[in-house]
Design an enzyme around this catalytic site. Structure first.
Site: not given
Length: 303
Positions: A70, A128, A131, A166, A193, A218, A245
């Protein structure tokens, strides 16, 4: 074009590997470790109209097969990025770079994109709207088709370079949002994202992150990325930059088969700063293993 080459919105990349925004800084830090010109390109740190300190600390939490962050779009603001960061980048990177842009109002996105559009080294604008760890913007635009389309249209009015929107995976219907962006003039779609995640400290019995929740990234999220890239690729006629990932060359091939033209590598860069280079080096071996002559030929092959 070589075996690894792809064309992203009219610009040829030597290979499809793009370090993701927020995991590669402004490039020159990684240039101390290897020649970053081996990359297809990279998406630099998320940039906003005004400087941002970001969220309070702690900002990072570890979790199984991933991490939660964050950070909150900490950056020096677009004026300083243009005046200080891009000149430093030009000393070590001779390709077009992808500019990642965030905002808290439609006008913010338009202002920042218009500024960056004038920079010679910027090849694409990655806008983006996804987020999950900032308040008053970001993902709030990316969870609604009309809002995402409004940002897209506003940016397209003031720019000449390819605009890639995005998107957030934290939605019920990713396809309707992607199609709304395409209809509003987007040249490409970037996804996914981070997912929205949270950890609680058993000792303090409080959230680990000061922001309470943050972006979960990840290898654990890779199957979600494959699914969403596949869904969107079957619904739009513009290129897709897939991510989420990605840790191996096999992952890259899988996302391209799902429909991605290029593939961003995110959290893996934070674990191993050589991750993106290692994936590029390993792609020819994986291609030979699966009988792939040219990567550009497999895009969307799993449809």
């Amino acid at each position: 074009m070589g075996r690894l080459s792809v064309n992203l919105c009219g610009i040829e990349l030597d290979n499809p590997i793009i370090p993701a925004s927020g995991t590669f800084g402004y490039g020159y830090e990684f240039a101390e470790l290897y020649d970053i010109n081996v990359l297809g390109t990279f998406s630099f740190k998320g940039t906003t109209k005004d400087p941002r300190f970001g969220n309070p600390t702690p900002r990072i939490a570890e979790c199984t097969a991933g991490m939660i962050n964050a950070v909150g779009l900490q950056n020096p603001g677009v004026e300083k990025v243009i005046a200080e960061e891009l000149p430093k980048l030009k000393q070590c990177f001779n390709k077009k770079v992808m500019a990642n842009v965030s905002g808290f109002a439609v006008e913010d996105y338009a202002y920042t994109c218009e500024k960056l559009d004038k920079e010679e080294q910027v090849g694409w604008l990655e806008v983006n709207v996804s987020c999950p760890n900032v308040h008053g913007g970001g993902m709030s635009f990316g969870t609604n088709p009309e809002a995402a389309a409004e940002v897209t249209a506003a940016v397209k009015k003031v720019t000449t370079k390819p605009v890639i929107i995005k998107l957030s995976p934290n939605v019920t219907d990713i396809v309707s949002i992607a199609k709304a962006c395409e209809d509003a003039g987007a040249d490409g779609i970037s996804l996914i994202n981070t997912l929205l995640g949270m950890r609680i400290d058993l000792k303090t019995k409080k959230p680990v992150i000061a922001n309470k929740m943050g972006g979960f990234s990840g290898s654990a999220i890779f199957p979600v990325a494959v699914r969403m890239v596949y869904q969107v690729a079957n619904a739009v006629d513009i290129p897709i930059v897939g991510m989420g990932g990605v840790t191996t060359a096999e992952d890259v091939v899988e996302l391209m088969l799902a429909g991605a033209t290029a593939v961003e590598v995110g959290a893996a860069n934070l674990i191993d700063p050589m991750a993106s280079k290692n994936i590029i080096d390993d792609l020819p071996r994986v291609m030979d293993k699966y009988g792939i002559n040219n990567l550009s030929e497999i895009i969307g092959g799993a449809k």
